[in-house]
Write an enzyme that holds these catalytic residues in place. Sequence first.
Site, PDB file in Angstrom:
ATOM      1  N   ASP A  58      -2.768   9.489   2.360  1.00  0.00           N
ATOM      2  CA  ASP A  58      -3.112   9.017   3.701  1.00  0.00           C
ATOM      3  C   ASP A  58      -2.936  10.143   4.715  1.00  0.00           C
ATOM      4  O   ASP A  58      -2.023  10.960   4.580  1.00  0.00           O
ATOM      5  CB  ASP A  58      -2.177   7.842   4.047  1.00  0.00           C
ATOM      6  CG  ASP A  58      -2.799   6.934   5.079  1.00  0.00           C
ATOM      7  OD1 ASP A  58      -3.935   7.199   5.518  1.00  0.00           O
ATOM      8  OD2 ASP A  58      -2.136   5.955   5.468  1.00  0.00           O
ATOM      9  N   ASN A  67     -12.585   0.624   2.364  1.00  0.00           N
ATOM     10  CA  ASN A  67     -13.081   1.881   2.944  1.00  0.00           C
ATOM     11  C   ASN A  67     -14.587   1.868   3.244  1.00  0.00           C
ATOM     12  O   ASN A  67     -15.074   2.719   3.985  1.00  0.00           O
ATOM     13  CB  ASN A  67     -12.741   3.085   2.051  1.00  0.00           C
ATOM     14  CG  ASN A  67     -11.283   3.492   2.128  1.00  0.00           C
ATOM     15  OD1 ASN A  67     -10.711   4.028   1.182  1.00  0.00           O
ATOM     16  ND2 ASN A  67     -10.634   3.261   3.271  1.00  0.00           N
TER      17      ASN A  67
END
Length: 257
Positions: free
Chosen positions: A28, A76
């Site tokens: 991340d 996503n």
Amino acid sequence: MTQVNDFSTLPIDLHFDALPAHVAVIMDGNGRWATQRGLPRVAGHRQGAKTVKDLLRCCKDWGIGALTVYAFSTENWRRPMEEVGFLLRLFDRLLRREMVEMQREGVQIRFLGDLSPLPDRLQDLMQEAMAATRHNQRVQFNVAVNYGGRQELVAATRHIAQQVSCGALSLDQIDEETLSRALLTHPLPDPDLLIRTSGEQRLSNFLPWQLAYTELYFTDLLWPEFDRAAFYQALRWYQGRQRRFGGLVAAPIAQGL
Ligand code: FPP
């Protein structure tokens, strides 16, 4: 063939016998890393890909048998079309570019997730890479793409229900092992260590079943900054943990730390 580990690079204060067998990573912070430098977000993904490569090599060198990374979640797809397109092209490019080296280094690559919405060309490449590396044994590299943990559990449940309905399995034969066997990570052991970068402290639908007893390590570093030294710190932390698996007594993972 140079399918060798390079244990000589293992820092002396890490205990070889107490290394995790399987490390999972939520990578991340690519976007923030790029934004902080005045770069487009995709530059962070490009840099993040280099970080994955270094980490994979480090796992191979140090004798960590499996690395599972969260590269693209089922959520996503909600990102801007250009970013999704960039990521898919990046996977495509990396696969083509790195295949020879993965073979040379003994990497077995597997993609976890529903690959069916991906471009046909990319799906073919992924299948080819999995088939071509399936006998490599130095390190297993799982890349979660269009992966969602709840979806994985639903699919596993359906699979088991189907076996019951056709008489191949009875209800009382269903146990934890049955479910583990129906998951995409089978036959790997569950991860011993999960690393999530960028200060977030969530699992985000990543391996919810498999992470039940995993040690969770969170760092504020952004993914492109997560280098060998940062991995070493995570492993030091891991080796100082006590794993009790619900019991009362446990020794630190590495004695004498
Ligand atoms: C999270 O950072 C990162 C991703 C969703 C993509 C990860 C992909 C790579 C590192 C590329 C290559 C990987 C492999 C395995 C081939 P973010 O964009 O959410 O960052 P932010 O939270 O700062 O916005």
